[in-house]
Design an enzyme around this catalytic site. Structure first.
Site, PDB file in Angstrom:
ATOM      1  N   THR A 272       0.915  -1.349  -0.211  1.00 40.92           N
ATOM      2  CA  THR A 272       0.148  -0.015   0.034  1.00 40.92           C
ATOM      3  C   THR A 272       0.725   1.305   0.015  1.00 40.92           C
ATOM      4  OG1 THR A 272      -1.664  -1.225   1.187  1.00 40.92           O
ATOM      5  CG2 THR A 272      -1.726   1.299   1.228  1.00 40.92           C
ATOM      6  N   PHE A 274       1.094   5.202   0.849  1.00 43.21           N
ATOM      7  CA  PHE A 274       0.568   6.164   1.657  1.00 43.21           C
ATOM      8  C   PHE A 274       1.325   7.464   1.326  1.00 43.21           C
ATOM      9  CE2 PHE A 274      -0.044   2.063   3.902  1.00 43.21           C
ATOM     10  CZ  PHE A 274      -1.201   2.602   4.927  1.00 43.21           C
TER      11      PHE A 274
END
Length: 385
Positions: A272, A274
């Site tokens: 992921t 960020f």
């Protein structure tokens, strides 16, 4: 419309310079900005004047991050009333015993969420602030309840998190960094519960999507909740026997759950990305790889997109990513060529390019893009990971 409209860039004299982040010559940089009619204010602060007071808020000069690990060089401290924290839907502040004030970093979720881990990776000595919603994390920074926000923007399996793109456009915060966080989902359950006892698994929709094949093989139904850590907390608090949770190993430890299976995501390469947000932008550099994120709309809609992207090609700027979102307040644009048509969608285009705003080539490219655009805003210029 001016780029960075209404924003201010502060060049502080007590910034520390590191090998990965150096402040460009402010006179040269401001000259480039004036060539694009950018509205910047440069402020020099005396080295001995480290404290700014505003109402109940006290902070030292803004920290410079070591962008390899986002290590804060100095820290901000805020004296917050309880009702102020509650107003912006702050759920919890994780305050460790420390001899010095630390950076407050907002994230969406509760203790044990992946976003909290990402915040601690960005700022290892930070004080994390849990917020109920993604928009609450933006508000926390904007209202000085927090100094930074860490938000997920895309996942290698689940794709883009569209709602957070909308929030980037809606709020006047700046991207100052990015984090790539490897996500490992665990199947959690209460003590004494075995895999064959489970019928349902709770988790965030993104997590469920990332583990869809694995859950199908196990014969388990997914049920969406607000956050992976919320799922773990619910299973533990309600002592559920036929329901498990997809969450992190830290959530298992925090809420007293057993790990029935680890790495249950469909692809082991589950990452992921960020973004780190702040009230003020970083001063970009040219001696280290930078990424610049922008959002823009085009006068002729998506039909003009090839011309818009050509400004980067002609200036030899690498386009890293482009994302489109419907323009909500004006979704349709009348067709000029076909009167029978209802028109076509108006889009906001989000783009990441491998370039620094301190580079004259980038300034030239965005100047040309501005000529094709009805709206253009730089969301941030920050070191590449």
């Amino acid at each position: 419309m001016a780029l960075f409209s209404g924003c201010h860039l502060f060049v502080l004299s007590n910034y520390r310079q590191t090998n990965s982040f150096k402040t460009p010559h402010s006179h040269l940089y401001s000259k480039h900005l004036r060539s694009l009619n950018l509205d910047f204010a440069f402020h020099q602060k005396a080295r001995n004047s480290n404290t700014i007071e505003s109402g109940n808020t006290k902070n030292c000069a803004a920290p410079v991050a070591n962008m390899n690990g986002f290590q804060p060089r100095c820290h901000l401290q805020y004296d917050l009333a309880h009702d102020t924290v509650s107003k912006y839907q702050v759920l919890h502040t994780n305050s460790r015993v420390c001899n010095e004030p630390r950076l407050r970093v907002a994230y969406q979720g509760i203790r044990g969420a992946y976003s909290e881990s990402a915040a601690e990776k960005a700022y290892p000595n930070c004080e994390t602030i849990a917020c109920q919603h993604f928009h609450s994390t933006f508000q926390a920074v904007g209202r000085r309840v927090a100094d930074r926000a860490v938000i997920p923007i895309e996942n290698s399996l689940g794709g883009s998190i569209h709602g957070n793109y909308d929030l980037l456009h809606r709020h006047n915060l700046h991207i100052i960094g990015e984090i790539q966080f490897a996500v490992s989902h665990c199947l959690l359950a209460n003590n004494g519960v075995d895999l064959h006892d489970l019928k349902t698994v709770l988790s965030h929709p993104q997590a469920l999507a990332q583990c869809e094949k694995s859950l199908t093989k196990l014969g388990l139904e997914g049920e969406a909740v607000a956050n992976t850590a919320v799922a773990a907390k619910k299973v533990a608090a309600e002592m559920l026997r036929d329901t498990g949770a997809l969450a992190s190993s830290s959530a298992a430890l925090l809420y007293g759950l057993n790990i029935l299976a680890s790495n249950v995501q469909d692809d082991s390469n589950n990452v992921t990305r960020f973004l780190v947000l702040a009230r003020e932008p970083l001063t970009p550099a040219t001696d280290t790889p930078f990424k610049t994120s922008i959002v823009f709309t085009l006068e002729d809609g998506s039909s003009a997109l090839p011309d818009a992207l050509s400004v980067f090609i002609s200036n030899r700027i690498k386009l890293l990513k482009i994302e489109s979102r419907p323009l909500k307040n004006q979704p349709l644009q009348a067709s000029k060529n076909n009167s029978k048509s209802n028109g076509y969608f108006n889009y906001l285009f989000y783009a990441d390019v491998e370039a620094s705003m301190a580079d004259q080539t980038t300034q030239t490219a965005l100047k040309h893009l501005k000529e094709l655009s009805t709206f253009l805003r730089v969301l941030g210029s920050y070191p590449m990971v």
